[in-house]
Scaffold this motif. Sequence first.
Motif, PDB file in Angstrom:
ATOM      1  N   SER A 169      -2.650  10.155  17.537  1.00 60.76           N
ATOM      2  CA  SER A 169      -2.192   9.899  16.181  1.00 60.76           C
ATOM      3  C   SER A 169      -1.584  11.145  15.552  1.00 60.76           C
ATOM      4  O   SER A 169      -2.130  12.252  15.649  1.00 60.76           O
ATOM      5  N   MET A 170      -0.462  10.952  14.854  1.00 59.51           N
ATOM      6  CA  MET A 170       0.188  12.057  14.146  1.00 59.51           C
ATOM      7  C   MET A 170      -0.192  12.096  12.671  1.00 59.51           C
ATOM      8  O   MET A 170       0.355  12.883  11.902  1.00 59.51           O
ATOM      9  N   SER A 171      -1.141  11.249  12.275  1.00 59.15           N
ATOM     10  CA  SER A 171      -1.541  11.204  10.873  1.00 59.15           C
ATOM     11  C   SER A 171      -2.088  12.552  10.370  1.00 59.15           C
ATOM     12  O   SER A 171      -1.649  13.040   9.325  1.00 59.15           O
ATOM     13  N   PRO A 172      -3.031  13.205  11.071  1.00 58.56           N
ATOM     14  CA  PRO A 172      -3.505  14.505  10.569  1.00 58.56           C
ATOM     15  C   PRO A 172      -2.391  15.540  10.460  1.00 58.56           C
ATOM     16  O   PRO A 172      -2.385  16.342   9.520  1.00 58.56           O
ATOM     17  N   LEU A 173      -1.448  15.522  11.394  1.00 57.09           N
ATOM     18  CA  LEU A 173      -0.319  16.448  11.334  1.00 57.09           C
ATOM     19  C   LEU A 173       0.520  16.189  10.089  1.00 57.09           C
ATOM     20  O   LEU A 173       0.879  17.122   9.354  1.00 57.09           O
ATOM     21  N   LEU A 174       0.843  14.940   9.836  1.00 56.41           N
ATOM     22  CA  LEU A 174       1.653  14.588   8.666  1.00 56.41           C
ATOM     23  C   LEU A 174       0.986  15.080   7.383  1.00 56.41           C
ATOM     24  O   LEU A 174       1.632  15.722   6.542  1.00 56.41           O
ATOM     25  N   HIS A 175      -0.298  14.805   7.242  1.00 57.62           N
ATOM     26  CA  HIS A 175      -0.969  15.179   6.004  1.00 57.62           C
ATOM     27  C   HIS A 175      -1.157  16.696   5.895  1.00 57.62           C
ATOM     28  O   HIS A 175      -1.136  17.240   4.786  1.00 57.62           O
ATOM     29  N   SER A 176      -1.289  17.377   7.015  1.00 58.05           N
ATOM     30  CA  SER A 176      -1.415  18.843   6.967  1.00 58.05           C
ATOM     31  C   SER A 176      -0.150  19.487   6.407  1.00 58.05           C
ATOM     32  O   SER A 176      -0.226  20.518   5.726  1.00 58.05           O
ATOM     33  N   ILE A 177       1.011  18.898   6.682  1.00 59.66           N
ATOM     34  CA  ILE A 177       2.264  19.424   6.133  1.00 59.66           C
ATOM     35  C   ILE A 177       2.251  19.309   4.609  1.00 59.66           C
ATOM     36  O   ILE A 177       2.658  20.235   3.897  1.00 59.66           O
ATOM     37  N   VAL A 178       1.771  18.190   4.109  1.00 59.19           N
ATOM     38  CA  VAL A 178       1.696  17.987   2.662  1.00 59.19           C
ATOM     39  C   VAL A 178       0.753  18.988   2.018  1.00 59.19           C
ATOM     40  O   VAL A 178       1.085  19.636   1.018  1.00 59.19           O
ATOM     41  N   TYR A 179      -0.437  19.153   2.593  1.00 57.31           N
ATOM     42  CA  TYR A 179      -1.431  20.025   1.975  1.00 57.31           C
ATOM     43  C   TYR A 179      -0.987  21.486   2.013  1.00 57.31           C
ATOM     44  O   TYR A 179      -1.209  22.238   1.058  1.00 57.31           O
ATOM     45  N   SER A 180      -0.335  21.874   3.095  1.00 63.21           N
ATOM     46  CA  SER A 180       0.193  23.234   3.169  1.00 63.21           C
ATOM     47  C   SER A 180       1.255  23.452   2.099  1.00 63.21           C
ATOM     48  O   SER A 180       1.272  24.488   1.414  1.00 63.21           O
ATOM     49  N   HIS A 181       2.146  22.496   1.937  1.00 60.69           N
ATOM     50  CA  HIS A 181       3.210  22.593   0.936  1.00 60.69           C
ATOM     51  C   HIS A 181       2.636  22.702  -0.475  1.00 60.69           C
ATOM     52  O   HIS A 181       3.185  23.439  -1.323  1.00 60.69           O
ATOM     53  N   LEU A 182       1.536  21.985  -0.735  1.00 64.17           N
ATOM     54  CA  LEU A 182       0.923  21.991  -2.062  1.00 64.17           C
ATOM     55  C   LEU A 182      -0.114  23.099  -2.235  1.00 64.17           C
ATOM     56  O   LEU A 182      -0.765  23.179  -3.279  1.00 64.17           O
ATOM     57  N   SER A 183      -0.257  23.948  -1.209  1.00 65.19           N
ATOM     58  CA  SER A 183      -1.246  25.049  -1.227  1.00 65.19           C
ATOM     59  C   SER A 183      -2.663  24.526  -1.453  1.00 65.19           C
ATOM     60  O   SER A 183      -3.460  25.126  -2.185  1.00 65.19           O
ATOM     61  N   LEU A 184      -2.978  23.408  -0.813  1.00 62.37           N
ATOM     62  CA  LEU A 184      -4.316  22.836  -0.881  1.00 62.37           C
ATOM     63  C   LEU A 184      -5.062  23.129   0.410  1.00 62.37           C
ATOM     64  O   LEU A 184      -4.538  22.920   1.504  1.00 62.37           O
ATOM     65  N   ASN A 185      -6.280  23.605   0.294  1.00 62.65           N
ATOM     66  CA  ASN A 185      -7.114  23.849   1.466  1.00 62.65           C
ATOM     67  C   ASN A 185      -7.848  22.552   1.830  1.00 62.65           C
ATOM     68  O   ASN A 185      -9.064  22.449   1.772  1.00 62.65           O
ATOM     69  N   TRP A 186      -7.036  21.538   2.166  1.00 59.02           N
ATOM     70  CA  TRP A 186      -7.536  20.219   2.521  1.00 59.02           C
ATOM     71  C   TRP A 186      -7.220  19.939   3.982  1.00 59.02           C
ATOM     72  O   TRP A 186      -6.342  20.574   4.578  1.00 59.02           O
ATOM     73  N   ALA A 187      -7.930  18.977   4.545  1.00 60.10           N
ATOM     74  CA  ALA A 187      -7.626  18.556   5.914  1.00 60.10           C
ATOM     75  C   ALA A 187      -8.040  17.105   6.104  1.00 60.10           C
ATOM     76  O   ALA A 187      -9.042  16.646   5.538  1.00 60.10           O
ATOM     77  N   GLN A 188      -7.241  16.392   6.919  1.00 58.61           N
ATOM     78  CA  GLN A 188      -7.663  15.087   7.408  1.00 58.61           C
ATOM     79  C   GLN A 188      -8.192  15.281   8.823  1.00 58.61           C
ATOM     80  O   GLN A 188      -7.490  15.806   9.689  1.00 58.61           O
ATOM     81  N   LEU A 189      -9.429  14.869   9.050  1.00 58.52           N
ATOM     82  CA  LEU A 189     -10.121  15.108  10.311  1.00 58.52           C
ATOM     83  C   LEU A 189     -10.317  13.791  11.060  1.00 58.52           C
ATOM     84  O   LEU A 189     -10.610  12.758  10.461  1.00 58.52           O
TER      85      LEU A 189
END
Length: 339
Positions: free
Chosen positions: A50-70
Amino acid sequence: MSTATTTTSATTTMSVVQPRQQELLHLTSTPDITPYTRHGYLFGQKLAASMSPLLHSIVYSHLSLNWAQLRLDSPSIPLFLQLAQHPDFYGASVTMPHKVAIIPHLDHLTPECRDVGACNTLFLKTDLATGRRLYCGANTDVIGVRESFVQNVSDPARVYESRPALVIGGGGAARSAVYALHKWLGATDIYLVNRDKSEVDAVIAECTERGYGDRLVHVASVEQAEGLEGPGAIVACIPDFPPKTEKEMLVRRIVETFLMKEEKGAMLEMCYNPSPFTELGALAEHEGWQVILGTEALIWQGIEQDKYWTGRTNEELPIQQIKEVIAAKLAEASKSHTS
């Protein structure tokens, strides 16, 4: 993003469902959440590709959020429900086999989630009267289908609006396609083509029960297809395997009959793994159809999820960057698949 929600009829809520004792033993193997300020899950099974965690990591990095989908690769809904009670949990992508089974455990459903009967997105709200955390279900797969056409077809009035549509397949993706075509894309009749008649019957019965099944037409023969008006929008929801059985070959001939009609349109090829460049897509392109790759649906449903989770708008999210990274990842996967 739809913000309206509908209370579910279930009396069981997230806070009272506990894992069985043996499932507690698996807690030590769940993803490590300690590096992140907030975390969510991709909950389902067979998640490695699944590329879902990769997709969301791009968003969180762009927004400077220390978030992750695991990734939470598990058959256990009770385990997931317990993990979702963590104060730093923000939501989840829910995939097979849990999209339907999760619904009775949710406090609210969006209209799309209710009408499709499947949840692929869990997001949180707060009950203003009590302060209690509410667990809400959405279906952004339908948004993925809708935006794939809206964002890529320059003249929808000419191409697909007020024309019939065609859905190939009979599973969950087909249900989302039917809903999007009916609700937003201006389809008149919606033709269903699938190797398994019982699956088509189930789709028609469910959609009829939810109020939008009256214009669904099961197309079961080449002769029937020849006599029908050509579709403007096609959504293909089947794997990219050459047809082998008699029923699979019949499906291919019916689809080819529609593709060869004089009026063309746009086809969304939902299959993108291991490659978005499929045999069916190549056939459609050869016949003069605009082919929209399935990665578009993946991207737009994921963006809609992040709107629920972060509260941001399309304009604030790195859509072009997501497209570039996903395209590069698919090119890499496709190369390794063919080598």
